[in-house]
Design an enzyme around this catalytic site. Structure first.
Site, PDB file in Angstrom:
ATOM      1  N   ASP A  89       0.851  -1.019  -0.008  1.00 61.20           N
ATOM      2  CA  ASP A  89       0.170  -0.123   0.053  1.00 61.20           C
ATOM      3  C   ASP A  89       0.894   1.208  -0.157  1.00 61.20           C
ATOM      4  OD1 ASP A  89       0.994   0.154   2.570  1.00 61.20           O
ATOM      5  OD2 ASP A  89      -1.315  -0.156   3.452  1.00 61.20           O
ATOM      6  N   GLY A 111       0.917   3.783   2.081  1.00 59.75           N
ATOM      7  CA  GLY A 111       1.214   4.463   3.297  1.00 59.75           C
ATOM      8  C   GLY A 111       0.125   5.511   3.624  1.00 59.75           C
ATOM      9  N   GLN A 116     -11.246   7.338  -5.994  1.00 63.51           N
ATOM     10  CA  GLN A 116     -11.919   7.862  -4.620  1.00 63.51           C
ATOM     11  C   GLN A 116     -13.467   8.492  -5.068  1.00 63.51           C
ATOM     12  OE1 GLN A 116     -11.286   7.393  -1.580  1.00 63.51           O
ATOM     13  NE2 GLN A 116      -8.950   6.776  -1.776  1.00 63.51           N
ATOM     14  N   GLY A 169     -11.735   4.152  -0.441  1.00 64.24           N
ATOM     15  CA  GLY A 169     -12.419   4.810   0.267  1.00 64.24           C
ATOM     16  C   GLY A 169     -13.806   4.175   0.467  1.00 64.24           C
ATOM     17  N   ASP A 210      -7.702  -7.640   0.030  1.00 65.81           N
ATOM     18  CA  ASP A 210      -6.853  -7.667   1.074  1.00 65.81           C
ATOM     19  C   ASP A 210      -7.798  -7.425   2.429  1.00 65.81           C
ATOM     20  OD1 ASP A 210      -6.468  -4.621   0.819  1.00 65.81           O
ATOM     21  OD2 ASP A 210      -5.625  -5.423   2.753  1.00 65.81           O
ATOM     22  N   CYS A 229     -12.261 -29.233   5.387  1.00 68.76           N
ATOM     23  CA  CYS A 229     -11.123 -28.303   5.406  1.00 68.76           C
ATOM     24  C   CYS A 229      -9.771 -29.051   5.641  1.00 68.76           C
ATOM     25  CB  CYS A 229     -11.254 -26.985   6.391  1.00 68.76           C
ATOM     26  SG  CYS A 229      -9.916 -26.066   6.523  1.00 68.76           S
ATOM     27  N   CYS A 235      -6.804 -27.813   6.330  1.00 67.12           N
ATOM     28  CA  CYS A 235      -5.576 -27.352   7.016  1.00 67.12           C
ATOM     29  C   CYS A 235      -5.453 -27.982   8.120  1.00 67.12           C
ATOM     30  CB  CYS A 235      -6.103 -25.797   7.517  1.00 67.12           C
ATOM     31  SG  CYS A 235      -7.098 -25.716   9.068  1.00 67.12           S
ATOM     32  N   CYS A 252      -7.528 -28.400  11.275  1.00 68.01           N
ATOM     33  CA  CYS A 252      -8.890 -29.381  10.953  1.00 68.01           C
ATOM     34  C   CYS A 252      -8.458 -30.818  10.972  1.00 68.01           C
ATOM     35  CB  CYS A 252      -9.593 -28.867   9.710  1.00 68.01           C
ATOM     36  SG  CYS A 252     -10.343 -27.386  10.088  1.00 68.01           S
ATOM     37  N   HIS A 297      -6.095 -21.835   9.693  1.00 66.64           N
ATOM     38  CA  HIS A 297      -7.509 -22.238   9.321  1.00 66.64           C
ATOM     39  C   HIS A 297      -8.109 -21.239   8.843  1.00 66.64           C
ATOM     40  CE1 HIS A 297     -11.524 -23.703   9.068  1.00 66.64           C
ATOM     41  NE2 HIS A 297     -11.870 -22.630   9.599  1.00 66.64           N
TER      42      HIS A 297
HETATM   43 ZN   LIG Z   1      -9.208 -25.633   8.794  1.00 68.07          ZN
END
Ligand SMILES: [Zn+2]
Length: 375
Positions: free
Chosen positions: A92, A94, A189, A216, A266, A304, A306, A309, A335
């Site tokens: 970004d 700043g 903007q 914005g 993001d 899931c 991950c 999980c 997760h």
């Molecule tokens: Zn998970």
């Protein structure tokens, strides 16, 4: 050098899927970018972040310029090497973080001067300095320096702020120069006002950028106002360039934004929530500290992939959270990031197959099953 740019592969309604090519690899869109504020996604090793399917991270200019400083990172080989992440990084400008330092900053046409939240030292960011910092960091996608008023704000304030941001966008473009392999994004903007959004989009298109952010929004206006702004603001941006909605958001914000033609987002939410025990699942939001998980042998989400999980029960995750063990932040962050990337992968697939509306209906139906903790 690999050519750099955006290719749209499919469109379903307003939702788009495609790829942004960079010399550091492909970014599949729609893309969610985990936030690595201080050159780390908190509680995660970079290889673990990559394993969730993230193609790109976001780094924060404001934090890195103050500590350890952009010059130091450049001397040490750039941000990718410094933090051990070899895929693309977007930084970004700043602007957003400096603007939120109410009382500690002074805004002029030239730029903004402010006092560091760390040690009170004085600093300045101008469009030119922001471009310099982002180049020192080695960012693949550089953001224009802009100003963003908090909402609600009156029309005069929104217009004058937007027009200054457009003058800064021009200065950013000139300072960025010609850097093959690196992209510069302009930031639209204009608050919630259609005429100002249009004026801003036209100013940016005249300057010409590699991608366009909708700035914005997600600053307190609420989801409905954000969606109705996206309904018109996206149509004002070029079809053939990526569109980035900054700082968004909750899972249903993300799905709604993609449905309206956004390609990149993001947010700190999945990682920050991982540290506070808030867990995003297909069925809704769990609060792991809730006593009902104390004896529960089930995983957070049986579908899931991950490690949280695959290898741990809700009872264990409840225990380590209540005991304030570091592994709690590690597992819950992993997760949440996995869940966000799974949503993005699901949307990319559905858009490519022309069944995005069905995917959206299933997404909302899953969340209505109601395995949700009161927060
Ligand atoms: Zn998970």
């Amino acid at each position: 050098m690999t050519s750099t740019g955006f290719t749209k592969h499919a469109q379903d309604g307003k939702a788009r899927s495609g790829v942004i090519q960079t010399p550091r690899g492909e970014i599949r869109t729609p893309a969610f970018m985990p936030v690595g504020t201080a050159a780390t996604v908190k509680a995660m090793m970079p290889e673990s972040v990559a394993s969730t399917g993230a193609d790109i991270l976001l780094g924060n200019t404001y934090h890195l310029m103050l500590r350890p400083t952009a010059e130091r990172i450049a001397k040490l080989g750039g941000l990718h090497k410094f933090m051990n992440w070899d895929k693309p990084i977007l930084t970004d400008s700043g602007g957003f973080q400096v603007m939120s330092l109410a009382g500690l900053r002074k805004l002029t046409e030239r730029g903004v001067t402010f006092k560091s939240h760390i040690d009170g030292s004085k600093h300045e960011i101008t469009p030119e300095r922001s471009m310099e910092i982002q180049e020192l960091l080695g960012s693949d996608i550089v953001m224009c320096f802009d100003e963003c008023p908090a909402l609600p704000a009156d029309r005069d304030r929104i217009a004058s702020s937007m027009r200054m941001s457009m003058r800064w966008a021009k200065r950013s473009r000139e300072a960025f120069g010609d850097r093959p392999g690196h992209m510069l994004f302009g930031i639209q903007q204009g608050g919630l006002e259609e005429d100002f959004r249009k004026e801003s989009a036209e100013a940016l298109c005249e300057i010409g950028f590699d991608g366009y952010a909708v700035g914005g929004l997600a600053v307190g206006e609420g989801q409905q106002a954000m969606f109705s702004t996206l309904d018109f603001s996206n149509d004002m941006l070029p079809e053939d360039k990526p569109r980035y909605l900054m700082g968004v958001g909750k899972p249903d914000d993300i799905v709604g934004a993609v449905a309206r033609g956004i390609d990149m987002m993001d947010c700190v939410l999945p990682s920050r929530s991982g540290r506070t025990g808030q867990v995003f699942t297909r069925m809704g939001v769990l609060n792991i500290k809730n006593a009902r998980h104390m004896d529960d042998p089930r995983p957070l989400d049986e579908n899931c992939s991950c490690p949280a999980c695959q290898n741990y029960s809700r009872a264990y995750l409840h225990h380590v959270f209540r005991s304030q063990e570091i592994i709690s932040s590690m597992l819950l962050t992993w997760h949440n990031l996995q869940y966000y990337q799974d949503i993005m992968a699901g949307m990319r697939e559905a858009i490519a197959a022309g069944r995005f509306a069905q995917w959206q209906a299933d997404f909302h139906a899953g969340r209505e099953q109601g395995d949700i903790d009161p927060l």
